[in-house]
Design a protein around this motif. Structure first.
Motif, mmCIF file in Angstrom:
data_model
loop_
_atom_site.group_PDB
_atom_site.id
_atom_site.type_symbol
_atom_site.label_atom_id
_atom_site.label_comp_id
_atom_site.label_asym_id
_atom_site.label_seq_id
_atom_site.Cartn_x
_atom_site.Cartn_y
_atom_site.Cartn_z
ATOM 1 N N PHE A 149 0.822 -1.207 0.000
ATOM 2 C CA PHE A 149 0.000 0.000 0.000
ATOM 3 C C PHE A 149 0.860 1.263 0.000
ATOM 4 C CE2 PHE A 149 -2.633 -3.356 1.810
ATOM 5 C CZ PHE A 149 -3.720 -3.290 0.964
ATOM 6 N N ASP A 150 1.894 1.244 -0.811
ATOM 7 C CA ASP A 150 2.774 2.391 -0.969
ATOM 8 C C ASP A 150 2.174 3.243 -2.081
ATOM 9 O OD1 ASP A 150 4.962 3.946 -0.485
ATOM 10 O OD2 ASP A 150 6.383 2.679 -1.565
ATOM 11 N N ALA A 173 -3.300 -5.762 6.688
ATOM 12 C CA ALA A 173 -1.922 -5.925 7.143
ATOM 13 C C ALA A 173 -1.007 -5.285 6.110
ATOM 14 C CB ALA A 173 -1.597 -7.409 7.312
ATOM 15 N N ILE A 174 -0.159 -4.376 6.567
ATOM 16 C CA ILE A 174 0.759 -3.720 5.635
ATOM 17 C C ILE A 174 2.196 -4.086 5.981
ATOM 18 C CG2 ILE A 174 -0.832 -1.830 5.203
ATOM 19 C CD1 ILE A 174 1.080 -0.023 6.784
ATOM 20 N N ASN A 175 2.982 -4.266 4.931
ATOM 21 C CA ASN A 175 4.387 -4.604 5.104
ATOM 22 C C ASN A 175 5.143 -3.458 5.774
ATOM 23 O OD1 ASN A 175 3.454 -6.116 2.518
ATOM 24 N ND2 ASN A 175 5.281 -7.212 3.216
ATOM 25 N N ALA A 176 5.989 -3.803 6.732
ATOM 26 C CA ALA A 176 6.885 -2.823 7.348
ATOM 27 C C ALA A 176 7.864 -2.328 6.285
ATOM 28 C CB ALA A 176 7.639 -3.467 8.508
ATOM 29 N N ASP A 177 8.486 -1.192 6.561
ATOM 30 C CA ASP A 177 9.404 -0.589 5.594
ATOM 31 C C ASP A 177 10.495 -1.555 5.139
ATOM 32 O OD1 ASP A 177 7.899 1.692 5.964
ATOM 33 O OD2 ASP A 177 9.397 2.718 7.183
ATOM 34 N N GLU A 178 11.077 -2.308 6.069
ATOM 35 C CA GLU A 178 12.167 -3.225 5.726
ATOM 36 C C GLU A 178 11.698 -4.323 4.774
ATOM 37 O OE1 GLU A 178 11.141 -2.695 9.037
ATOM 38 O OE2 GLU A 178 12.525 -1.002 9.232
ATOM 39 N N SER A 179 10.489 -4.831 4.996
ATOM 40 C CA SER A 179 10.012 -5.894 4.109
ATOM 41 C C SER A 179 9.637 -5.338 2.741
ATOM 42 C CB SER A 179 8.868 -6.690 4.739
ATOM 43 O OG SER A 179 7.729 -5.909 4.948
ATOM 44 N N VAL A 180 9.133 -4.095 2.684
ATOM 45 C CA VAL A 180 8.862 -3.469 1.375
ATOM 46 C C VAL A 180 10.163 -3.334 0.608
ATOM 47 C CG1 VAL A 180 8.053 -1.397 0.162
ATOM 48 C CG2 VAL A 180 6.814 -2.220 2.170
ATOM 49 N N ARG A 181 11.211 -2.861 1.288
ATOM 50 C CA ARG A 181 12.512 -2.710 0.640
ATOM 51 C C ARG A 181 13.027 -4.051 0.117
ATOM 52 N NH1 ARG A 181 13.425 1.455 3.250
ATOM 53 N NH2 ARG A 181 13.816 0.524 5.274
ATOM 54 N N ALA A 182 12.867 -5.101 0.922
ATOM 55 C CA ALA A 182 13.317 -6.434 0.503
ATOM 56 C C ALA A 182 12.526 -6.936 -0.707
ATOM 57 C CB ALA A 182 13.182 -7.421 1.667
ATOM 58 N N LEU A 183 11.229 -6.629 -0.746
ATOM 59 C CA LEU A 183 10.374 -7.096 -1.841
ATOM 60 C C LEU A 183 10.454 -6.227 -3.093
ATOM 61 C CD1 LEU A 183 7.229 -7.896 0.329
ATOM 62 C CD2 LEU A 183 8.636 -9.587 -0.884
ATOM 63 N N GLU A 217 15.564 -0.937 -3.345
ATOM 64 C CA GLU A 217 15.951 0.355 -2.763
ATOM 65 C C GLU A 217 15.034 1.464 -3.286
ATOM 66 O OE1 GLU A 217 18.027 1.397 -0.303
ATOM 67 O OE2 GLU A 217 18.168 -0.767 0.031
ATOM 68 N N GLY A 218 14.844 2.465 -2.461
ATOM 69 C CA GLY A 218 13.982 3.573 -2.837
ATOM 70 C C GLY A 218 12.530 3.360 -2.448
ATOM 71 N N ARG A 219 12.217 2.184 -1.972
ATOM 72 C CA ARG A 219 10.863 1.879 -1.534
ATOM 73 C C ARG A 219 10.921 1.521 -0.053
ATOM 74 N NH1 ARG A 219 7.501 0.093 -5.734
ATOM 75 N NH2 ARG A 219 5.822 0.168 -4.213
ATOM 76 N N PRO A 220 9.904 1.782 0.684
ATOM 77 C CA PRO A 220 8.668 2.424 0.279
ATOM 78 C C PRO A 220 8.861 3.932 0.091
ATOM 79 C CG PRO A 220 8.645 2.104 2.638
ATOM 80 C CD PRO A 220 9.913 1.471 2.125
ATOM 81 N N VAL A 221 7.931 4.521 -0.623
ATOM 82 C CA VAL A 221 7.930 5.964 -0.803
ATOM 83 C C VAL A 221 7.466 6.631 0.496
ATOM 84 C CG1 VAL A 221 6.896 7.876 -2.103
ATOM 85 C CG2 VAL A 221 7.550 5.766 -3.277
ATOM 86 N N MET A 222 6.493 6.026 1.159
ATOM 87 C CA MET A 222 5.965 6.551 2.424
ATOM 88 C C MET A 222 6.254 5.553 3.541
ATOM 89 S SD MET A 222 2.292 8.252 1.498
ATOM 90 C CE MET A 222 1.520 6.667 1.361
ATOM 91 N N PRO A 223 6.583 6.056 4.740
ATOM 92 C CA PRO A 223 6.840 5.147 5.861
ATOM 93 C C PRO A 223 5.577 4.392 6.293
ATOM 94 C CG PRO A 223 7.033 7.447 6.573
ATOM 95 C CD PRO A 223 6.786 7.455 5.093
ATOM 96 N N ALA A 224 5.780 3.252 6.903
ATOM 97 C CA ALA A 224 4.680 2.363 7.293
ATOM 98 C C ALA A 224 3.635 3.063 8.155
ATOM 99 C CB ALA A 224 5.229 1.137 8.017
ATOM 100 N N GLU A 225 4.066 3.888 9.087
ATOM 101 C CA GLU A 225 3.113 4.544 9.979
ATOM 102 C C GLU A 225 2.162 5.449 9.195
ATOM 103 O OE1 GLU A 225 6.458 4.452 10.442
ATOM 104 O OE2 GLU A 225 6.423 2.934 12.034
ATOM 105 N N GLU A 226 2.673 6.139 8.175
ATOM 106 C CA GLU A 226 1.811 6.995 7.352
ATOM 107 C C GLU A 226 0.893 6.163 6.480
ATOM 108 O OE1 GLU A 226 4.049 9.975 5.226
ATOM 109 O OE2 GLU A 226 5.073 10.622 7.061
ATOM 110 N N ARG A 227 1.415 5.073 5.912
ATOM 111 C CA ARG A 227 0.564 4.198 5.110
ATOM 112 C C ARG A 227 -0.562 3.628 5.968
ATOM 113 N NH1 ARG A 227 3.899 -0.169 3.505
ATOM 114 N NH2 ARG A 227 5.654 0.581 4.723
ATOM 115 N N ALA A 228 -0.240 3.249 7.203
ATOM 116 C CA ALA A 228 -1.245 2.698 8.118
ATOM 117 C C ALA A 228 -2.313 3.742 8.440
ATOM 118 C CB ALA A 228 -0.578 2.214 9.405
#
Length: 179
Positions: free
Chosen positions: A51-52, A75-85, A88-99
């Motif tokens: 949900f980035d 359920a939204i992926n934490a920043d580290e898991s978004v980056r892994a999936l 680099e450069g992702r997520p554009v928005m941090p998890a707390e803001e996406r939530a």
């Protein structure tokens, strides 16, 4: 602007946090909320993703998930898991803001951030009646399908055709064009 005691207004951020704060939950809080809902006889539907950069495809996916009935947990992926999936450069928005953004949607009953690369552990914890996935999957290709079935749930494919993608939006709209 002066206000009297009858006209007290909360700053926009405080008012919004008050509205969405009860929806963004930690794992333990989510387990407790799910148990309350189950005791009330409600179904649990789980949707998940990065949900980035929220787009209409996400909204349609979540609406389709909610239409399965019951309470919608996102359920939204934490920043580290978004980056892994996603790289680099992702997520554009941090998890707390996406939530917070997802929690503001009417169809969403709860939001949880998870650090794992998939939601298998969360499925085992809350045992949803439905695990909703978008139309880029088939019921057979959902990675967590085995755990959903093991926990007594069903996989449901919801939303419209996969015509929207955050990765494609970033490539097409946010990346400088080559001349």
């Amino acid at each position: 602007m002066e206000m009297n005691s009858k006209d007290q207004r909360l700053p926009a951020t405080t008012a919004h946090a008050k509205f969405t704060g009860h929806k963004v939950l930690g794992r333990q809080q989510l387990r407790e909320r799910v148990e309350q809902w189950r005791r009330a006889g409600e179904r649990i539907v789980l949707a998940n993703g990065n949900f980035d950069l929220l787009h209409v495809g996400h909204v349609r996916y979540l609406r389709g998930a909610k239409e399965l009935g019951g309470r919608l947990v996102v359920a939204i992926n934490a920043d580290e898991s978004v980056r892994a999936l996603k790289g680099e450069g992702r997520p554009v928005m941090p998890a707390e803001e996406r939530a917070e953004i997802l929690a503001a949607l009417e169809d969403v009953d709860a939001v949880v951030i998870f650090p794992e690369l998939d939601v298998r552990a969360l499925i085992r914890e809350i045992r949803p009646d439905f695990h909703a996935k978008g139309t880029d999957y088939t019921a057979e290709s959902v990675p967590e399908r085995d755990v959903v079935i093991e926990c007594g749930g069903r996989v449901a494919i919801v939303g419209d055709a996969k015509d929207h993608s955050t990765s494609e939006m970033i490539r097409a709209r946010l990346t400088p064009r080559q001349r």
